[in-house]
Scaffold this active site. Sequence first.
Site, PDB file in Angstrom:
ATOM      1  N   HIS A 183       1.489   6.425  -6.666  1.00  0.00           N
ATOM      2  CA  HIS A 183       1.377   7.255  -7.542  1.00  0.00           C
ATOM      3  C   HIS A 183      -0.370   8.004  -7.528  1.00  0.00           C
ATOM      4  O   HIS A 183      -0.385   9.311  -7.365  1.00  0.00           O
ATOM      5  CB  HIS A 183       1.421   7.310  -9.029  1.00  0.00           C
ATOM      6  CG  HIS A 183       2.019   8.048  -9.672  1.00  0.00           C
ATOM      7  ND1 HIS A 183       1.359   9.678 -10.284  1.00  0.00           N
ATOM      8  CD2 HIS A 183       2.579   8.050 -11.156  1.00  0.00           C
ATOM      9  CE1 HIS A 183       1.792  10.300 -10.972  1.00  0.00           C
ATOM     10  NE2 HIS A 183       2.753   9.146 -11.962  1.00  0.00           N
ATOM     11  N   SER A 184      -0.762   7.439  -6.722  1.00  0.00           N
ATOM     12  CA  SER A 184      -1.798   7.864  -6.533  1.00  0.00           C
ATOM     13  C   SER A 184      -2.378   9.204  -5.336  1.00  0.00           C
ATOM     14  O   SER A 184      -3.235   9.629  -5.038  1.00  0.00           O
ATOM     15  CB  SER A 184      -2.839   7.075  -5.996  1.00  0.00           C
ATOM     16  OG  SER A 184      -2.625   6.414  -4.578  1.00  0.00           O
TER      17      SER A 184
END
Length: 548
Positions: free
Chosen positions: A212-213
């Site tokens: 998700h980063s």
Amino acid sequence: MDPAATADPGSSSSPTPTLRKRTISIDTSRRGGDDASRETAPGPEREEQQQEEGSMAASAPAEEAAAARGRDLEAAGEPMSPAGRLFREKHFNCYIVAVIGLGTVVDVAAARAGLEATLVRHPRFSSIQVKDDARKNAKPRWVRTTVNLDDHVIVPYLDPAATSTKPDQAVEDYLSWLSTAPMDHSHPLWEFHVLDFPTSEATATVAIRMHHSLGDGVSLLSLLIASAADPARLPELPPAPRRAGPVYARPRPPLSAGFVALALWLWSYVVLAWHTLVDVVCFVATAWFLRDPRTPFMAASEGVEFRRKRFVHRTLSLDDVKFVKNAMKCTVNDVLVGVTNAGLSRYYLRKTSDTNSERNKSQSIRVRSALLVNIRKTPGLHALSEMMDSGKNNGAKWGNLIGYMILPFHIAMHDDPLEYIRQGKRTAERKKVSLEAVFTYWSGNLIVKLFGMKAAAALCYGMFTNTTMSFSSMVGPAEKVEFYGHPIVYIAPSVYGHPHALTVHYQSYTNSIKIVLAVDDAQFPDSHQLLDDFAESLRLIHQAASTR
């Protein structure tokens, strides 16, 4: 990395998939320019050319120095955003899983060539996260690296008996196993899993797992479409709905409109400020102590973020949703909130056997969801395509610029199914008249600067553990698109790694909408029954709207 070697052997009794990778040689070299074959200019033109070459030689050291500085900056990397760093924390090690159903068998060579020419060139998808442990308070950075597709394109070998007799179950089991398989952080944080066997909805399936980063869900979905579609025929994503709060819906009236009109316009700002203040206070209270009541949807115990998840999805008719929207004079998101109210209520009343209609008509149980909101304009598909073509940032904003919002849902029994839509409309309209997401984004950045990432992560963890579920919805292409030459049948993204046992996500594509549930596999053994409750709720709501 071979995920088979890192699976949790004690998390399930199902056999661990064996992974194999097809090594396909792709020639990505470009032809050089035709400068070497250019003829020498005669006479005065030759002299001018020599003068130009002399000046170029004189400026060569300066250009080399500038190039060296550029290489140093690239080697140093780009700092990660606070939201990106949050997704590195122990209790928020979040991954996005986008399941894409295809209408043809997968041509792995064509897919690899497409990835090599597009996604691999994107700055985030060709970078790793690096942190200088020798420096105190060093922040992780994105540093470009060489991408080896053999580390990212994975073709698992699954039991042929399972894929032929229960293909849908085989896909579910594989994705569930994938939620426990760590990702190798020494490579760019994405994987492309090919499940090349037919299911009830598609000829083949691909699952793209991304940390998700790398970015928020809207940006990543747009990137996948921009990378996979024909650059000459990029589809247009429907515009994001305009916020309907009083400040956004009412431009400042002219002085000729009179005092009353101007007073109403100013009052709308007062309402916005008040609602924002109330929402922020509730957010802080939730992060500290304000906890939802215990229901079958709340995480049964601590550590749910580390447990195995199951991803299930069901196709709903977008035309039915729009029919209800028009009948109730609301928005598509209002309808989805109402359908979620109804689906959760059906499941809860059956699980608890709480069928006392008089009590449930007069009372409702309020549970709350954490809603991530993208607070900036998503890069256009053409801008993303240009970014991948050049392999450099082109001014298109990227990353996680997201704020948090707490969205309530109401569990109750209603004789009129449309009451769930009315309640959903009231809830959504109330949240539209608030800057809660903007405030939580900026206050989160401030907390990171003043107290560090651990403090911000603790605040978010308290908010998640004191709420019941996660909720989101995204708008997809209104026309059919292809994925590196493979027609897309459906798109079903979800997320895992956060402390919720239930995540509800809606994803539209052409004339359909997918409801995708990510559930704690042990807590929701009847996850398909929960899907049935959502589908049946929409059917009853559509039927009630048809008789109006």
